[in-house]
Scaffold this motif. Sequence first.
Motif, PDB file in Angstrom:
ATOM      1  N   LEU A 159      -6.504  -4.372  -7.667  1.00 34.29           N
ATOM      2  CA  LEU A 159      -7.917  -5.010  -7.922  1.00 34.29           C
ATOM      3  C   LEU A 159      -7.637  -6.134  -8.791  1.00 34.29           C
ATOM      4  O   LEU A 159      -7.368  -6.293 -10.132  1.00 34.29           O
ATOM      5  N   LYS A 160      -8.357  -7.310  -8.476  1.00 33.26           N
ATOM      6  CA  LYS A 160      -8.421  -8.517  -9.177  1.00 33.26           C
ATOM      7  C   LYS A 160      -9.824  -8.974  -9.371  1.00 33.26           C
ATOM      8  O   LYS A 160     -10.525  -9.063  -8.282  1.00 33.26           O
ATOM      9  N   GLN A 161     -10.321  -9.182 -10.566  1.00 33.54           N
ATOM     10  CA  GLN A 161     -11.687  -9.883 -10.831  1.00 33.54           C
ATOM     11  C   GLN A 161     -11.510 -11.494 -10.748  1.00 33.54           C
ATOM     12  O   GLN A 161     -10.888 -11.906 -11.670  1.00 33.54           O
ATOM     13  N   VAL A 162     -12.414 -12.254  -9.868  1.00 35.58           N
ATOM     14  CA  VAL A 162     -12.384 -13.617  -9.764  1.00 35.58           C
ATOM     15  C   VAL A 162     -13.407 -13.933 -10.857  1.00 35.58           C
ATOM     16  O   VAL A 162     -13.245 -14.751 -11.586  1.00 35.58           O
ATOM     17  N   ASP A 163     -14.667 -13.544 -10.728  1.00 34.50           N
ATOM     18  CA  ASP A 163     -15.741 -13.850 -11.619  1.00 34.50           C
ATOM     19  C   ASP A 163     -16.803 -12.757 -11.571  1.00 34.50           C
ATOM     20  O   ASP A 163     -16.390 -11.661 -11.225  1.00 34.50           O
ATOM     21  N   ASN A 164     -18.056 -12.679 -12.054  1.00 38.10           N
ATOM     22  CA  ASN A 164     -18.824 -11.721 -12.334  1.00 38.10           C
ATOM     23  C   ASN A 164     -19.454 -10.950 -11.124  1.00 38.10           C
ATOM     24  O   ASN A 164     -20.116  -9.995 -11.027  1.00 38.10           O
ATOM     25  N   SER A 165     -19.157 -11.656  -9.797  1.00 39.01           N
ATOM     26  CA  SER A 165     -19.637 -11.082  -8.724  1.00 39.01           C
ATOM     27  C   SER A 165     -18.626 -11.300  -7.604  1.00 39.01           C
ATOM     28  O   SER A 165     -18.982 -11.294  -6.153  1.00 39.01           O
ATOM     29  N   THR A 166     -17.345 -11.598  -7.773  1.00 41.73           N
ATOM     30  CA  THR A 166     -16.289 -11.451  -6.764  1.00 41.73           C
ATOM     31  C   THR A 166     -15.130 -10.690  -7.241  1.00 41.73           C
ATOM     32  O   THR A 166     -14.563 -11.036  -8.412  1.00 41.73           O
ATOM     33  N   TRP A 167     -14.308 -10.195  -6.393  1.00 39.14           N
ATOM     34  CA  TRP A 167     -13.341  -9.510  -6.762  1.00 39.14           C
ATOM     35  C   TRP A 167     -12.516  -9.529  -5.454  1.00 39.14           C
ATOM     36  O   TRP A 167     -12.941  -9.617  -4.285  1.00 39.14           O
ATOM     37  N   VAL A 168     -10.894  -9.200  -5.514  1.00 41.98           N
ATOM     38  CA  VAL A 168     -10.085  -9.378  -4.595  1.00 41.98           C
ATOM     39  C   VAL A 168      -9.364  -7.807  -4.582  1.00 41.98           C
ATOM     40  O   VAL A 168      -8.645  -7.456  -5.737  1.00 41.98           O
ATOM     41  N   ILE A 169      -9.156  -7.251  -3.476  1.00 43.28           N
ATOM     42  CA  ILE A 169      -8.592  -5.906  -3.546  1.00 43.28           C
ATOM     43  C   ILE A 169      -7.668  -5.908  -2.247  1.00 43.28           C
ATOM     44  O   ILE A 169      -7.792  -6.546  -1.333  1.00 43.28           O
ATOM     45  N   GLY A 170      -6.640  -5.072  -2.325  1.00 44.95           N
ATOM     46  CA  GLY A 170      -5.750  -4.934  -0.993  1.00 44.95           C
ATOM     47  C   GLY A 170      -4.503  -4.381  -1.694  1.00 44.95           C
ATOM     48  O   GLY A 170      -4.122  -3.736  -2.615  1.00 44.95           O
ATOM     49  N   ASN A 171      -3.208  -4.758  -0.997  1.00 48.75           N
ATOM     50  CA  ASN A 171      -2.089  -4.351  -1.184  1.00 48.75           C
ATOM     51  C   ASN A 171      -0.831  -5.476  -0.716  1.00 48.75           C
ATOM     52  O   ASN A 171      -1.434  -6.471  -0.193  1.00 48.75           O
ATOM     53  N   GLY A 172       0.222  -5.327  -0.466  1.00 49.49           N
ATOM     54  CA  GLY A 172       1.094  -6.260   0.041  1.00 49.49           C
ATOM     55  C   GLY A 172       1.009  -6.444   1.588  1.00 49.49           C
ATOM     56  O   GLY A 172       1.386  -7.509   2.262  1.00 49.49           O
ATOM     57  N   ILE A 173       0.133  -5.507   2.388  1.00 50.50           N
ATOM     58  CA  ILE A 173      -0.022  -5.608   3.640  1.00 50.50           C
ATOM     59  C   ILE A 173      -1.385  -6.259   4.101  1.00 50.50           C
ATOM     60  O   ILE A 173      -1.283  -7.256   5.295  1.00 50.50           O
ATOM     61  N   TRP A 174      -2.340  -6.121   3.162  1.00 46.41           N
ATOM     62  CA  TRP A 174      -3.819  -6.659   3.549  1.00 46.41           C
ATOM     63  C   TRP A 174      -4.397  -7.153   2.178  1.00 46.41           C
ATOM     64  O   TRP A 174      -4.166  -6.435   1.295  1.00 46.41           O
TER      65      TRP A 174
END
Length: 572
Positions: A35-50
Amino acid sequence: MGSLWSILQILGFAAVFTFATAGPIEGRVKRKSFLKQVDNSTWVIGNGIWNVTQGRQYATKLWYKNKDLVDEAVGHYVSYNGAASDLNWTSAAIVDEGSDYINVRFTAREGDFHWVIYDDLAGAYQYFVNHALPVLGEFRTLWRLDNETFPNGRTNERDGPLPPLSEYRAATNVQDETWQKADGTFLTKYDWSAFLREVDFYGVYGNEVGSWYFNPGKDYYNGNHLKQELMIHRESRTGDAVQLNMIHGTHFQALSQDAFADGKTWGPWLWYLNDGSKEDAARRAKEEERAWPYKWFNNVAYQSRGSIWGKLVLSDGRPAAGAAVFLGDNNSDKTTLDQGKDYYYTTYADEDGTFNIGNVRSGTYGLYAWSNGGKLADVATSVIQNDVTISKGKYTDLKTITWKVTDRKSRIFQLGDFDRQTTGFRGSTPPYGHGRIATCPSNLTYTIGISKPSDWCFGQSSLGTNSIVFPVSSIPESAASAKLIVSLAGFSSGSSADILLNGQKLGNITTGSLSTSQDTYRGATRAGEWYLLEFLVKKEVLKTGENRVEFTVTRSTQWRGWLWDSILLEWV
């Protein structure tokens, strides 16, 4: 952070993957799920596949096999009461983790949506925990995906190309998401519906990728064995390939408005990506069924389960072979189809009337049973037994339950099997076909002893009369009267009929006495909301020789009417 995010958007999957695997959790450089937070309303989730970018409402930029599977489509979201209320995520956090997974929670005012992401899984387990959902009928999660990447759809009922957007643009809209083409045929999303508890797996797919849902257990769904829902479709305005997860729905029901307790949980289910192979999806579906209930799900109420056993015997001594058995709400005033606030279990009795249900959540339930046709085709009555308690690790033995039925010798005639479906009637299969009820004859005569069930049409809607001609050899002195039982497999308001026996009006089929369900006008031909109507017949109305029951439509609305289950006349 803003400039970094701009770079990630430009570089796509490769950049996100490099950023994610550099250190998804401090001190755990081998972890691929992130889980990576980009800003207060955007996040990126996944793994090495997607990986996917989650915004305040929509999850977009679904990267898999170096391609964005959402592209210009809407993406993933959670909503209730149709599209009226999309949940807004205010925060995200990893709330649980192991050596090869993380559990990411997205929080909204109404509740929490979880993604359980394993390092080696193309997809994620998902579930929702209620905290403040309003009283509602529809609650869903869904993907709206790129129309070119996902040209096909698959349910257990239907498999093949979704209609291209060009077909919708060349057709005329005739009702809710239903379009008539120049050749008179119809395009409707409801063709892609299915009976929820019969579905093994479903999704959208193409030559290179498939997106699938697996819902093992199904105890969080509302409704009984005949609960139907829309599963997938083509979005008529944009062409998006829509993969629905209707975890509480009303598409073919009269009403299912429920209030949910804080902590009510839907799921977990598995959202799964592959190369478009249905064979691989089928294999994975079987794996998920074997693994349910999931041992990894750290939830006390979910893990607290017991089992139940019983035997149903009719009062005339017959075993209740093949009976539909439903474990639902205790002391409920709702139909089994409309129950939906808690958890629900379905099965069918075996040949000697015995039934077993395992892995039932602890709690107090009502047990319901009714005929599913077959050896019980003549049984119009049903069974309700309340205060059935299921305890963790315990085996609840209900022993033998006596099911009261009427004497079969009292029957004058019966048309159709009691199974709450249109089984055996003309036009009843396949289970969906918009406008098919309009092909049923306006006037139809069925003669007992001569006609066969396939001569009777599955529904009635048009102005005219459906008649049943039947003989009476003698009037028994012991009978005080007779009773006409009319069992409907569905009813959509807008059409009405008078019911007459030998010219004497007994009653009617009308909105005044029945609540409407969304079945016939959405193309349902097998089942909808079930109704049982009973009409007392004075003894003197019947006569020896030929008699006639008539269902005369006095008001007709296009595509609205009723589905037939069974019609029975007996002495009482």
